[in-house]
Design an enzyme around this catalytic site. Structure first.
Site, PDB file in Angstrom:
ATOM      1  CE1 TYR A   1      -8.983  -3.231   0.895  1.00  0.00           C
ATOM      2  CE2 TYR A   1      -8.358  -1.133  -0.395  1.00  0.00           C
ATOM      3  CZ  TYR A   1      -7.986  -2.301   0.713  1.00  0.00           C
ATOM      4  OH  TYR A   1      -6.865  -2.479   0.871  1.00  0.00           O
TER       5      TYR A   1
ATOM      6  CG  HIS B   1      -4.926  -6.585  -0.356  1.00  0.00           C
ATOM      7  ND1 HIS B   1      -6.164  -6.589   0.369  1.00  0.00           N
ATOM      8  CD2 HIS B   1      -4.960  -7.222  -1.305  1.00  0.00           C
ATOM      9  CE1 HIS B   1      -6.903  -7.584  -0.169  1.00  0.00           C
ATOM     10  NE2 HIS B   1      -6.158  -7.864  -1.331  1.00  0.00           N
TER      11      HIS B   1
ATOM     12  CE  LYS C   1      -3.545  -2.378   2.568  1.00  0.00           C
ATOM     13  NZ  LYS C   1      -4.562  -2.369   3.684  1.00  0.00           N
TER      14      LYS C   1
ATOM     15  CG  PHE D   1     -12.941   1.306   7.768  1.00  0.00           C
ATOM     16  CD1 PHE D   1     -12.572   0.971   6.799  1.00  0.00           C
ATOM     17  CD2 PHE D   1     -13.879   0.738   8.562  1.00  0.00           C
ATOM     18  CE1 PHE D   1     -12.651  -0.725   6.522  1.00  0.00           C
ATOM     19  CE2 PHE D   1     -13.724  -0.721   8.364  1.00  0.00           C
ATOM     20  CZ  PHE D   1     -13.445  -1.432   7.300  1.00  0.00           C
TER      21      PHE D   1
ATOM     22  CD  GLU E   1      -8.373  -9.451  -3.504  1.00  0.00           C
ATOM     23  OE1 GLU E   1      -9.236  -9.103  -2.779  1.00  0.00           O
ATOM     24  OE2 GLU E   1      -7.056  -9.761  -3.263  1.00  0.00           O
TER      25      GLU E   1
ATOM     26  CB  THR F   1      -6.978  -6.977   9.663  1.00  0.00           C
ATOM     27  OG1 THR F   1      -7.395  -8.030   8.851  1.00  0.00           O
ATOM     28  CG2 THR F   1      -7.351  -5.767   8.926  1.00  0.00           C
TER      29      THR F   1
ATOM     30  NE  ARG G   1      -1.960  -6.186   6.593  1.00  0.00           N
ATOM     31  CZ  ARG G   1      -3.218  -6.689   6.341  1.00  0.00           C
ATOM     32  NH1 ARG G   1      -3.766  -7.719   6.933  1.00  0.00           N
ATOM     33  NH2 ARG G   1      -3.776  -6.189   5.352  1.00  0.00           N
TER      34      ARG G   1
ATOM     35  CG  ASN H   1      -3.405  -2.847   7.161  1.00  0.00           C
ATOM     36  OD1 ASN H   1      -3.134  -2.428   5.958  1.00  0.00           O
ATOM     37  ND2 ASN H   1      -4.260  -3.685   7.377  1.00  0.00           N
TER      38      ASN H   1
HETATM   39  P1  IDP Z   1      -7.403  -7.507   5.364  1.00  0.00           P
HETATM   40  O1  IDP Z   1      -6.571  -6.608   4.506  1.00  0.00           O
HETATM   41  O2  IDP Z   1      -6.506  -8.082   6.519  1.00  0.00           O
HETATM   42  O3  IDP Z   1      -8.027  -8.467   4.502  1.00  0.00           O
HETATM   43  P2  IDP Z   1     -10.002  -6.409   5.659  1.00  0.00           P
HETATM   44  O4  IDP Z   1     -10.940  -6.637   6.867  1.00  0.00           O
HETATM   45  O5  IDP Z   1     -10.468  -7.010   4.425  1.00  0.00           O
HETATM   46  O6  IDP Z   1      -8.619  -7.023   5.933  1.00  0.00           O
HETATM   47  O7  IDP Z   1      -9.963  -4.760   5.570  1.00  0.00           O
HETATM   48  C1  IDP Z   1      -9.334  -4.257   4.481  1.00  0.00           C
HETATM   49  C2  IDP Z   1      -8.557  -3.067   4.885  1.00  0.00           C
HETATM   50  O8  IDP Z   1      -9.308  -1.989   5.347  1.00  0.00           O
HETATM   51  C3  IDP Z   1      -7.624  -3.462   5.997  1.00  0.00           C
HETATM   52  O9  IDP Z   1      -6.367  -4.029   5.616  1.00  0.00           O
HETATM   53  C4  IDP Z   1      -7.378  -1.932   6.659  1.00  0.00           C
HETATM   54  O10 IDP Z   1      -6.463  -1.314   5.875  1.00  0.00           O
HETATM   55  C5  IDP Z   1      -8.738  -1.258   6.331  1.00  0.00           C
HETATM   56  N1  IDP Z   1      -9.519  -1.382   7.583  1.00  0.00           N
HETATM   57  C6  IDP Z   1     -10.031  -2.478   8.220  1.00  0.00           C
HETATM   58  N2  IDP Z   1     -10.821  -2.192   9.326  1.00  0.00           N
HETATM   59  C7  IDP Z   1     -10.675  -0.715   9.693  1.00  0.00           C
HETATM   60  C8  IDP Z   1     -10.832   0.252  10.344  1.00  0.00           C
HETATM   61  O11 IDP Z   1     -11.547  -0.117  11.562  1.00  0.00           O
HETATM   62  N3  IDP Z   1     -10.399   1.235  10.484  1.00  0.00           N
HETATM   63  C9  IDP Z   1      -9.761   1.615   9.269  1.00  0.00           C
HETATM   64  N4  IDP Z   1      -9.214   0.941   8.325  1.00  0.00           N
HETATM   65  C10 IDP Z   1      -9.705  -0.400   8.533  1.00  0.00           C
END
Ligand code: IDP
Length: 148
Positions: free
Chosen positions: A49, A115, A9, A57, A126, A91, A102, A112
């Site tokens: 997304y 992806h 990212k 968010f 994807e 995550t 991470r 983080n």
């Molecule tokens: P992942 O990236 O580990 O698969 P997902 O739940 O698919 O996790 O979420 C996608 C991305 O959205 C996360 O990597 C993170 O950057 C962002 N994200 C998830 N939850 C939050 C939040 O509560 N606040 C801000 N960003 C979030």
């Protein structure tokens, strides 16, 4: 052979972590079959997304992912979707073990670093969304005999 999609990212690219992350992927025994540094359009960000479109968010996430270059990769290997997720970590970087990307480099869920596709079905979706067929290459790694 299974394929997955990983994307460093804007925070990971901006912190100069491309080499460090690709090194971990190659050291593991995973083959990089596609890679590109690119900017992400708002359309691509929203499609990628899409499952989070109702989350509070979502706007912030789209803004972040379009804010600077990302490094997108297609990786190949046995069970590479699961192995890719293991390398990436949880995550929330606070819950990611040291040794994961991470866990080693991230501090917050919003930034983080990377992806990684979370299932074979989402990897297929994807890869098709981010890469053209001709951008994914087929070649042999001489090291594969020692990996498998
Ligand atoms: P992942 O990236 O580990 O698969 P997902 O739940 O698919 O996790 O979420 C996608 C991305 O959205 C996360 O990597 C993170 O950057 C962002 N994200 C998830 N939850 C939050 C939040 O509560 N606040 C801000 N960003 C979030």
């Amino acid at each position: 052979m299974e394929k997955t999609f990983l994307m460093i990212k804007p925070d990971g690219v901006g912190r100069g972590l491309i080499g460090e992350i690709v090194k971990r992927i190659e050291n593991k025994g995973i083959k990089v079959v596609g890679a590109k540094l690119m900017t992400v359009s708002e359309d691509l960000a929203k499609t990628h997304y899409g499952e989070h479109s109702e989350k509070p968010f979502f706007g912030e996430l789209v803004e972040f992912i379009t804010s600077g270059p990302v490094f997108a990769m297609v990786l190949e290997g046995e069970n590479v979707v699961e192995i890719g997720r293991t390398l990436v970590g949880k995550t929330n970087p606070a819950e990611s073990a040291p040794g994961t990307i991470r866990g080693d480099f991230g501090m917050t869920v919003g930034k983080n670093i990377i992806h990684g596709s979370d299932s074979v079905a989402s990897a297929d979706k994807e890869i098709a969304l981010w890469f053209k067929e001709e951008e994914i290459l087929s070649y042999d790694l001489v090291t594969s005999a020692w990996v498998y």
